[in-house]
Design an enzyme around this catalytic site. Sequence first.
Site: not given
Ligand code: ACO
Length: 430
Positions: A308, A365
Site C-alpha cells: 500500500h 483487497d
Molecule cells: N508484490 C511484489 N512486489 C511489490 C508489491 C507487490 N504487491 N508491491 C510493491 N512491491 C515492490 C515494488 O516492486 C518495489 O520494489 P523496488 O523498491 O525494488 O523497486 C517496492 O515494493 C515499492 O513498490 P512501489 O510500487 O514503488 O510502491 P507504491 O507505494 O508506489 O505502490 C501499490 C503501492 C501500488 C499498492 C503496490 O504495492 C502494488 O502494486 N500492490 C499490488 C496492487 C494492489 O494490491 N493494489 C491495491 C492497493 S489498495 C487500494 O487501492 C484500495
Amino acid sequence: MAEIKLNSTSITLEEITGTEGEKAFDIGSLRNETGYVTLDYGLKNTAVTKSEITFLDGEEGVLRYRGYPIEQLAERASFLEVAYLLIYGELPTSNQYEDFDHAVTNHTLIHEDMKKFFEGYPQRAHPMGVLGSMIGALSSFYPDVLNPDQNQNDIDRTIHRLLAKSATIAAWSYKNSIGHPVMYPQNRLNYSANLLYMMFGMPTEEYDLNDKTVSALNKLLILHADHEQNCSTSTVRVVGSSQANLYAAASAGVMALWGPLHGGANQAVIEMLQEIYDDGGASKQNVDKWLDRFKDKESGQRLMGFGHRVYKNFDPRATIIKKAADDVFEDLKVNDPLLDIAKQLEEFALNDDYFIEKKLYPNVDYYSGLLYRAMGIPTEMFTVMFALGRMPGWIANWKEMTEEKQPITRPRQIYTGKNKREFIDMDQRS
Ligand code: ACO
C-alpha cells in the site's frame, strides 16, 4: 519555518501542522519568488489539500473518519450513518438519520428512460464502465446540477440521488450482464439489504436475505467509504475543482478506481489466485513457485492485494475484513480452494524477507474479493461494490473542496521535449 536558499534568493516557507501532528511546508509562493517548482512523481511527498474528513497513519495502521476509529464504525454503525458522518461532519442524531435515510431511500428509482441505456451496452460490458458512464449520464436527467451556484437544498438532493441511484445502476448492470430482469428497489430494506436484493432477487420467487451476509456487506462498504487523498478521490477533487457537477466528478472517480493498482485490485486478487490454482493447485511447491515469481521484477507480476502506498505496517481494514470473511465463510460453510491458496500465500509472504524488507502487508483487497465471492458476487462486480462504498468519501471530499472554494487544480510540469525547431513540409521530410 524552513529556509530555502537558491543562488542569491532565499525564501522562508511557513510550516503547517495538522491536528494529528503531520508536518508540511507551504510552498505556495515558491515559483513566484524563486522561479522554481517542485517535481514529485506520484505526489508521494505532496499534500494536495488540508482536509477534516479522514485521518490515516500508515506507520501505525490507524484509520479514522471524522475522528472515529474505523474499528468502532465497522462494528457499530450502518453504512448510511457513516455516509452522513463523512459528508456532514458529525454522527447523525436519530431524527437526522431518519431524514437522511428517508431522503436517500426515496431516490432509489432511476428514470425509466435510463433503463433503456442498458439495452445499448454489449452484454459483456464491464460493469465499472457501465457504472461510470451512467453516473455521468445522471447529470443529463437533472440539468439543474449544471448551475455552479446551487443552494444547499439542491446540493443535498444531488447527494441523495447519487448515493441511491448508483446502487440501483450497479445492481441493474449486473442483472443486464446475465440477461436477468432488473429488480426494482424495495424501500423497506436498508441500503446493503436492498443492494443484495436488487442483485440476487428474482421476480418469480421470494428472496431470503442472510443477516450475516447483509452485515458483512455493510462492513465492507464502511471500510471502503473513505481513504483520504487516494487516486480516485484525488481525481474527484481535480474534476470538481473545475466546478464540474458532482455526477461528473463521481463518474471520474469510478473510472480512476477501476485500475488494477487501485480498486481493481480485488478483482485482480481473485484472477491471480485462480491462475495459481489452475497452474498446480494449492500445493506448497506451487504456491512457493508463484511467490518467487512475485519477487522477481522481470516477471512483471506482483502479489496482488499486498502493499500500500501509505500503510507500511498493516492495513487496519484488512484485519477487520479478514474477521468478517471468516464469519461468513463459516456461516455459509464455504469450501473454496482459492481461500486455501490465499491463506498459504499470506503466511509465506509475511515470513519472507522480500516482503518484510519492503513492508508489504495484505491490504483491504486481499480478502475482500474472497468475501464477495463467498456472497455470490461475481468477480467483475467487486470493484463496483468498492465504488459504491467509496461514494460517500468522494462526495465528502467534493463538498469540502467546493465549500472551501479551492482553486482549479492545474499542476506544472518540467518540459523535457525538443527545443524549438522549424516546420518541414511533408515532401521534404526523410
Ligand atoms: N508484490 C511484489 N512486489 C511489490 C508489491 C507487490 N504487491 N508491491 C510493491 N512491491 C515492490 C515494488 O516492486 C518495489 O520494489 P523496488 O523498491 O525494488 O523497486 C517496492 O515494493 C515499492 O513498490 P512501489 O510500487 O514503488 O510502491 P507504491 O507505494 O508506489 O505502490 C501499490 C503501492 C501500488 C499498492 C503496490 O504495492 C502494488 O502494486 N500492490 C499490488 C496492487 C494492489 O494490491 N493494489 C491495491 C492497493 S489498495 C487500494 O487501492 C484500495
